[in-house]
Structures are given as structure tokens and as C-alpha cells.
Scaffold this active site. Sequence first.
Site, mmCIF file in Angstrom:
data_model
loop_
_atom_site.group_PDB
_atom_site.id
_atom_site.type_symbol
_atom_site.label_atom_id
_atom_site.label_comp_id
_atom_site.label_asym_id
_atom_site.label_seq_id
_atom_site.Cartn_x
_atom_site.Cartn_y
_atom_site.Cartn_z
ATOM 1 N N ALA A 81 0.845 -1.195 0.000
ATOM 2 C CA ALA A 81 0.000 0.000 0.000
ATOM 3 C C ALA A 81 0.879 1.243 0.000
ATOM 4 C CB ALA A 81 -0.921 0.002 1.220
ATOM 5 N N VAL A 82 0.375 2.270 -0.674
ATOM 6 C CA VAL A 82 1.073 3.553 -0.748
ATOM 7 C C VAL A 82 0.100 4.638 -0.305
ATOM 8 C CG1 VAL A 82 2.194 5.201 -2.303
ATOM 9 C CG2 VAL A 82 2.633 2.745 -2.563
ATOM 10 N N GLU A 114 -2.110 -12.134 -4.758
ATOM 11 C CA GLU A 114 -3.488 -12.015 -5.220
ATOM 12 C C GLU A 114 -3.778 -10.537 -5.390
ATOM 13 O OE1 GLU A 114 -3.148 -13.645 -2.098
ATOM 14 O OE2 GLU A 114 -3.344 -15.729 -2.731
ATOM 15 N N ASN A 119 -8.397 -4.109 -10.250
ATOM 16 C CA ASN A 119 -7.338 -3.162 -9.890
ATOM 17 C C ASN A 119 -6.315 -3.129 -11.032
ATOM 18 O OD1 ASN A 119 -5.285 -1.637 -8.767
ATOM 19 N ND2 ASN A 119 -5.381 -2.663 -6.771
ATOM 20 N N TYR A 126 2.354 -5.271 -11.735
ATOM 21 C CA TYR A 126 2.817 -6.645 -11.540
ATOM 22 C C TYR A 126 3.273 -7.280 -12.851
ATOM 23 C CZ TYR A 126 0.636 -6.081 -6.951
ATOM 24 O OH TYR A 126 0.281 -5.628 -5.713
#
Length: 159
Positions: A81-82, A114, A119, A126
Site C-alpha cells: 500500500a502507498v 493475489e 485493480n 505486476y
Amino acid sequence: MMKFWMAPGGLHIEPAETRDAKDLARIHGQSFFRGWPTGDFAAFLGDAASPAYIACDSRRRIAGFALIRLAADEAELLTIAVDPKWRGKGLGRALMEAGFADLMLSPARRMFLEVDEQNLAAIRLYKRLGFEAISTRKGYYPRPDGSAATALVMARDLG
């Protein structure tokens, strides 16, 4: 030996510590419908099998993090997370690359993750990092409206 990697925006990446649990829970809560509680992060950060990396400034203000779990010769990205104000600046990629570099010193040879199939920004990242979709998990992520999103399972070799 202190581990340290450079990151965009004048930040750097270093291993997370138990004292970072509250900040990680805050950023996670800003990023996901069901954020994890501080206690969960504290437990992960106290476990050597769960390396975590933070992107922070010289005063250790955390802008993002990645949390990984190791099991035998596999690694799983548990979450990344950012902080919203730091998104789109390359921190996610930098955090992943720091994790890859560190994992080269471990027995892990493959990484899994996952991601919500909707998203698209994360999936693009990825794929650029060498992950490939290998399966799906229907109903994996809860949504605010009570429905559940399908997770795309992705994997890549670590070298």
C-alpha cells in the site's frame, strides 16, 4: 548490516520494524475496504518469516510499504500500500524491487500474490515486474456494497 534501497521522491526503502505497525495500519486502511488492524501488523512485523519494507523520508515518515511472507522456497506478497498522496510516483515498483533484491538472499525462488481483477493499475505494475496470471479466486475480496470481487492469482520466478 543495515539494508537500504533508494526510492523516488527523495525517499528510501528500509526494513520495517514493529514500531511501524500503526503507520502501516493507517496506510492500509486508506488503501483497502477492509484495512488490517495495528495488532495484525505488529504480529507480522515481529515474525522473521514476514519481511516488510517501508518507503520513508529521512525523518522516517512512511509513504508506503510492502509485506511478504516466506514459506520454504516460496514468497507471497501479503499486501502492499502507498499513501494516497504518494501514489503514481513509482513507490510501489521501488518497494517490490527492494523485496526482490532482499529475497535473493533467501531460499525463496518464486513469489505469488493475489490482486483484485479490477485493480488495473496494480495488475499493470505486476505484469511489468514479470508476474503472470496463473488462476483466479472467485469471491475473494469483500466490497462495500456486500458483493465480492474475484482475485487474480499471479506468480513470478525470483531468479
